[in-house]
Design a protein around this motif. Structure first.
Motif, PDB file in Angstrom:
ATOM      1  N   ILE A   1       0.877  -1.165   0.000  1.00 42.41           N
ATOM      2  CA  ILE A   1       0.000   0.000   0.000  1.00 42.41           C
ATOM      3  C   ILE A   1       0.915   1.216   0.000  1.00 42.41           C
ATOM      4  CG2 ILE A   1      -0.232  -0.191   2.522  1.00 42.41           C
ATOM      5  CD1 ILE A   1      -2.918   1.265   2.239  1.00 42.41           C
ATOM      6  N   GLU A   2       0.718   2.094  -0.959  1.00 36.58           N
ATOM      7  CA  GLU A   2       1.622   3.222  -1.156  1.00 36.58           C
ATOM      8  C   GLU A   2       0.828   4.516  -1.264  1.00 36.58           C
ATOM      9  OE1 GLU A   2       3.910   2.326  -4.622  1.00 36.58           O
ATOM     10  OE2 GLU A   2       4.379   0.280  -3.937  1.00 36.58           O
ATOM     11  N   ASN A   3       1.255   5.519  -0.536  1.00 34.46           N
ATOM     12  CA  ASN A   3       0.609   6.826  -0.565  1.00 34.46           C
ATOM     13  C   ASN A   3       1.461   7.802  -1.385  1.00 34.46           C
ATOM     14  OD1 ASN A   3      -1.429   8.862   0.630  1.00 34.46           O
ATOM     15  ND2 ASN A   3       0.571   9.756   1.097  1.00 34.46           N
ATOM     16  N   TYR A   4       0.813   8.473  -2.347  1.00 31.27           N
ATOM     17  CA  TYR A   4       1.472   9.477  -3.175  1.00 31.27           C
ATOM     18  C   TYR A   4       0.967  10.852  -2.750  1.00 31.27           C
ATOM     19  CZ  TYR A   4       3.169   5.915  -6.445  1.00 31.27           C
ATOM     20  OH  TYR A   4       3.808   4.840  -7.014  1.00 31.27           O
ATOM     21  N   ALA A   5       1.839  11.656  -2.160  1.00 36.35           N
ATOM     22  CA  ALA A   5       1.494  13.019  -1.757  1.00 36.35           C
ATOM     23  C   ALA A   5       2.147  13.980  -2.741  1.00 36.35           C
ATOM     24  CB  ALA A   5       1.968  13.301  -0.337  1.00 36.35           C
ATOM     25  N   ARG A   6       1.312  14.752  -3.477  1.00 36.99           N
ATOM     26  CA  ARG A   6       1.830  15.594  -4.551  1.00 36.99           C
ATOM     27  C   ARG A   6       1.679  17.071  -4.228  1.00 36.99           C
ATOM     28  NH1 ARG A   6      -0.506  17.878  -9.182  1.00 36.99           N
ATOM     29  NH2 ARG A   6      -2.458  16.735  -8.852  1.00 36.99           N
ATOM     30  N   ILE A   7       2.767  17.820  -4.374  1.00 32.99           N
ATOM     31  CA  ILE A   7       2.769  19.275  -4.285  1.00 32.99           C
ATOM     32  C   ILE A   7       3.380  19.783  -5.589  1.00 32.99           C
ATOM     33  CG2 ILE A   7       3.571  21.313  -3.049  1.00 32.99           C
ATOM     34  CD1 ILE A   7       3.822  19.617  -0.558  1.00 32.99           C
ATOM     35  N   ASN A   8       2.582  20.519  -6.372  1.00 31.49           N
ATOM     36  CA  ASN A   8       3.001  20.951  -7.698  1.00 31.49           C
ATOM     37  C   ASN A   8       3.389  19.735  -8.533  1.00 31.49           C
ATOM     38  OD1 ASN A   8       2.554  23.670  -7.029  1.00 31.49           O
ATOM     39  ND2 ASN A   8       4.606  23.865  -6.168  1.00 31.49           N
ATOM     40  N   ASP A   9       4.632  19.625  -8.980  1.00 31.06           N
ATOM     41  CA  ASP A   9       5.042  18.490  -9.821  1.00 31.06           C
ATOM     42  C   ASP A   9       5.839  17.448  -9.042  1.00 31.06           C
ATOM     43  OD1 ASP A   9       3.903  19.793 -11.970  1.00 31.06           O
ATOM     44  OD2 ASP A   9       5.754  20.850 -12.468  1.00 31.06           O
ATOM     45  N   HIS A  10       5.870  17.566  -7.728  1.00 30.88           N
ATOM     46  CA  HIS A  10       6.672  16.669  -6.904  1.00 30.88           C
ATOM     47  C   HIS A  10       5.766  15.702  -6.143  1.00 30.88           C
ATOM     48  CE1 HIS A  10      10.181  19.285  -7.578  1.00 30.88           C
ATOM     49  NE2 HIS A  10       9.330  20.288  -7.428  1.00 30.88           N
ATOM     50  N   ASN A  11       6.106  14.408  -6.200  1.00 33.17           N
ATOM     51  CA  ASN A  11       5.368  13.373  -5.483  1.00 33.17           C
ATOM     52  C   ASN A  11       6.296  12.662  -4.509  1.00 33.17           C
ATOM     53  OD1 ASN A  11       2.504  12.708  -6.966  1.00 33.17           O
ATOM     54  ND2 ASN A  11       4.007  13.563  -8.390  1.00 33.17           N
ATOM     55  N   ILE A  12       5.893  12.620  -3.239  1.00 37.40           N
ATOM     56  CA  ILE A  12       6.618  11.848  -2.233  1.00 37.40           C
ATOM     57  C   ILE A  12       5.855  10.548  -2.006  1.00 37.40           C
ATOM     58  CG2 ILE A  12       7.536  11.809   0.097  1.00 37.40           C
ATOM     59  CD1 ILE A  12       8.800  13.889  -1.738  1.00 37.40           C
ATOM     60  N   ILE A  13       6.561   9.435  -2.091  1.00 39.58           N
ATOM     61  CA  ILE A  13       5.931   8.113  -1.982  1.00 39.58           C
ATOM     62  C   ILE A  13       6.347   7.464  -0.663  1.00 39.58           C
ATOM     63  CG2 ILE A  13       5.622   5.864  -3.078  1.00 39.58           C
ATOM     64  CD1 ILE A  13       6.688   7.204  -5.683  1.00 39.58           C
ATOM     65  N   LEU A  14       5.375   7.065   0.129  1.00 31.86           N
ATOM     66  CA  LEU A  14       5.617   6.331   1.369  1.00 31.86           C
ATOM     67  C   LEU A  14       4.605   5.201   1.464  1.00 31.86           C
ATOM     68  CD1 LEU A  14       6.242   9.200   3.972  1.00 31.86           C
ATOM     69  CD2 LEU A  14       7.940   7.602   3.033  1.00 31.86           C
ATOM     70  N   GLY A  15       5.080   4.026   1.889  1.00 30.94           N
ATOM     71  CA  GLY A  15       4.155   2.905   1.972  1.00 30.94           C
ATOM     72  C   GLY A  15       4.696   1.747   2.781  1.00 30.94           C
ATOM     73  N   LEU A  16       3.887   0.710   2.821  1.00 32.80           N
ATOM     74  CA  LEU A  16       4.213  -0.515   3.557  1.00 32.80           C
ATOM     75  C   LEU A  16       4.034  -1.696   2.618  1.00 32.80           C
ATOM     76  CD1 LEU A  16       4.838  -1.906   6.306  1.00 32.80           C
ATOM     77  CD2 LEU A  16       2.360  -2.024   6.666  1.00 32.80           C
ATOM     78  N   GLY A  17       5.008  -2.606   2.609  1.00 27.82           N
ATOM     79  CA  GLY A  17       4.931  -3.768   1.741  1.00 27.82           C
ATOM     80  C   GLY A  17       5.145  -5.072   2.493  1.00 27.82           C
ATOM     81  N   LYS A  18       4.676  -6.141   1.886  1.00 29.15           N
ATOM     82  CA  LYS A  18       4.902  -7.480   2.427  1.00 29.15           C
ATOM     83  C   LYS A  18       5.294  -8.411   1.293  1.00 29.15           C
ATOM     84  CE  LYS A  18       2.886 -11.339   4.963  1.00 29.15           C
ATOM     85  NZ  LYS A  18       1.672 -11.932   5.600  1.00 29.15           N
ATOM     86  N   ARG A  19       6.346  -9.200   1.521  1.00 27.96           N
ATOM     87  CA  ARG A  19       6.795 -10.173   0.536  1.00 27.96           C
ATOM     88  C   ARG A  19       6.738 -11.567   1.135  1.00 27.96           C
ATOM     89  NH1 ARG A  19      12.280  -8.202  -2.194  1.00 27.96           N
ATOM     90  NH2 ARG A  19      13.096  -9.235  -0.336  1.00 27.96           N
ATOM     91  N   ARG A  20       6.321 -12.519   0.312  1.00 31.13           N
ATOM     92  CA  ARG A  20       6.253 -13.902   0.776  1.00 31.13           C
ATOM     93  C   ARG A  20       6.819 -14.814  -0.304  1.00 31.13           C
ATOM     94  NH1 ARG A  20       1.103 -14.672   0.909  1.00 31.13           N
ATOM     95  NH2 ARG A  20       0.914 -16.163  -0.811  1.00 31.13           N
ATOM     96  N   TYR A  21       7.904 -15.507   0.046  1.00 29.66           N
ATOM     97  CA  TYR A  21       8.509 -16.460  -0.875  1.00 29.66           C
ATOM     98  C   TYR A  21       7.888 -17.840  -0.676  1.00 29.66           C
ATOM     99  CZ  TYR A  21      12.233 -13.240  -2.221  1.00 29.66           C
ATOM    100  OH  TYR A  21      12.941 -12.175  -2.726  1.00 29.66           O
ATOM    101  N   SER A  22       7.923 -18.606  -1.733  1.00 30.11           N
ATOM    102  CA  SER A  22       7.483 -19.995  -1.641  1.00 30.11           C
ATOM    103  C   SER A  22       8.412 -20.762  -0.699  1.00 30.11           C
ATOM    104  CB  SER A  22       7.496 -20.643  -3.029  1.00 30.11           C
ATOM    105  OG  SER A  22       7.260 -22.034  -2.946  1.00 30.11           O
ATOM    106  N   PRO A  23       7.889 -21.699   0.083  1.00 28.56           N
ATOM    107  CA  PRO A  23       8.744 -22.459   1.010  1.00 28.56           C
ATOM    108  C   PRO A  23       9.893 -23.189   0.318  1.00 28.56           C
ATOM    109  CG  PRO A  23       6.426 -22.809   1.512  1.00 28.56           C
ATOM    110  CD  PRO A  23       6.471 -22.064   0.215  1.00 28.56           C
ATOM    111  N   GLU A  24       9.717 -23.504  -0.962  1.00 27.57           N
ATOM    112  CA  GLU A  24      10.760 -24.217  -1.682  1.00 27.57           C
ATOM    113  C   GLU A  24      11.948 -23.318  -2.044  1.00 27.57           C
ATOM    114  OE1 GLU A  24       7.585 -24.249  -2.562  1.00 27.57           O
ATOM    115  OE2 GLU A  24       7.010 -26.244  -1.870  1.00 27.57           O
ATOM    116  N   ASN A  25      11.768 -21.993  -1.959  1.00 26.08           N
ATOM    117  CA  ASN A  25      12.851 -21.084  -2.328  1.00 26.08           C
ATOM    118  C   ASN A  25      13.937 -21.069  -1.271  1.00 26.08           C
ATOM    119  OD1 ASN A  25      10.917 -18.483  -4.039  1.00 26.08           O
ATOM    120  ND2 ASN A  25      11.608 -20.482  -4.706  1.00 26.08           N
ATOM    121  N   SER A  26      15.145 -20.788  -1.738  1.00 29.29           N
ATOM    122  CA  SER A  26      16.275 -20.696  -0.814  1.00 29.29           C
ATOM    123  C   SER A  26      16.315 -19.346  -0.106  1.00 29.29           C
ATOM    124  CB  SER A  26      17.591 -20.906  -1.580  1.00 29.29           C
ATOM    125  OG  SER A  26      17.721 -19.942  -2.614  1.00 29.29           O
TER     126      SER A  26
END
Length: 293
Positions: free
Chosen positions: A184-209
């Motif tokens: 989930i990512e929030n884009y806060a824009r002032i004029n032509d500038h966007n600051i991106i802040l968010g939270l992510g989750k990654r899940r690998y398959s159990p078979e992966n190293s």
């Protein structure tokens, strides 16, 4: 003999012209014998009286800021009508796009589709899906929902606009790299500038190293260069357990064609993506017909 000669071939039409929304008279509205310079103006109550040729076929009613209207005379001596305000629809949040894209390293064949629509007030919703594959072992699927909703005034002429993205990604490379990620990512824009802040989750398959599953912080910056034909640069980093994910993208419009090039790195996975397509505005039927009778 003279009065009767002057009146020959003419008819007098009376009536009134109203605002379609509140039924008030349109003072100063013009009533014109269509195709001629013969015309009059409505009075305070919207009433009018005009003398036209008996061969006239239409009266044209017009008022500044309202949709003009032609009414067939058909021998009538009293014509009442109404006008509706001219409506301008801003279709900034009504877009659709289709791209052909390619991952030059792992997934050479792909397509992306985008669609957005307003919901209510300033809130709009955008949907995006993309799929790339080599039609063998490698495949990548991305899906996202964009919510554009908030706006704050920071000072005279300075506004803060915001949108929120919900993203999903499924990535399989040669049966040795199997990853599912959410963000989930929030884009806060002032004029032509966007600051991106968010939270992510990654899940690998159990078979992966790899053992880098878990949550992480996403931060980035997006800039639109108006003086360079609206070229857009986006750079994001995801800070996860023992690793950092990188994403760099440049969008460059060429007239009506949209192009982009992107680089993405996740652990040992690297991909360079290029794409070409279009993104255009669309209008609903009620918007197309809003200024017609």
């Amino acid at each position: 003999m003279i009065p009767s000669t002057l009146s020959f071939g003419q008819i007098t039409i009376t009536g009134n012209i109203l605002n379609e929304e509140d039924s008030t008279g349109l003072y100063g509205a013009s009533i014109i014998e269509f195709g001629t310079s013969n015309g009059v103006m409505a009075d305070l109550n919207g009433d009018y009286k005009i003398i036209v040729s008996d061969t006239a076929k239409f009266l044209e009613f017009a008022y500044i800021g309202y949709v003009s209207r032609k009414v067939r005379i058909n021998g009538q001596t009293e014509i009442n009508t109404s006008l509706k305000p001219y409506t301008i629809y801003e279709a900034f949040d009504q877009k659709m796009g289709l791209f052909l894209q390619s991952g030059l390293i792992n997934t050479p064949y792909g397509i992306r589709f985008y669609y957005s629509t307003p919901v209510f007030g300033p809130l709009s919703v955008g949907f995006q899906v993309a799929y790339m594959s080599d039609f063998k072992l490698n495949q990548r699927f991305d899906a996202g929902i964009n919510l554009s909703s908030y706006r704050f005034m920071l000072g005279p002429g300075v506004w803060l606009y915001g949108s929120v993205d919900f993203n999903y990604r499924k990535l399989i490379i040669q049966n040795s790299f199997d990853l599912v990620s959410y963000s989930i990512e929030n884009y806060a824009r002032i004029n032509d500038h966007n600051i991106i802040l968010g939270l992510g989750k990654r899940r690998y398959s159990p078979e992966n190293s790899y053992n880098n599953s878990g949550y992480g912080i996403i931060a980035g910056y997006k800039k639109e260069f108006r003086k360079l034909d609206y070229i857009t640069l986006t750079y994001k980093m995801g800070f996860f357990k023992e690793t950092i994910e990188y994403h760099l993208q440049i969008d460059a419009p060429i007239k009506k064609v949209k192009t982009f090039v992107a680089f993405n790195k996740i652990d040992d996975y690297q991909e360079i993506m290029i794409g070409i397509g279009f993104k255009t505005y669309y209008y609903y039927r009620y918007q197309k017909n809003a200024n017609k009778y």
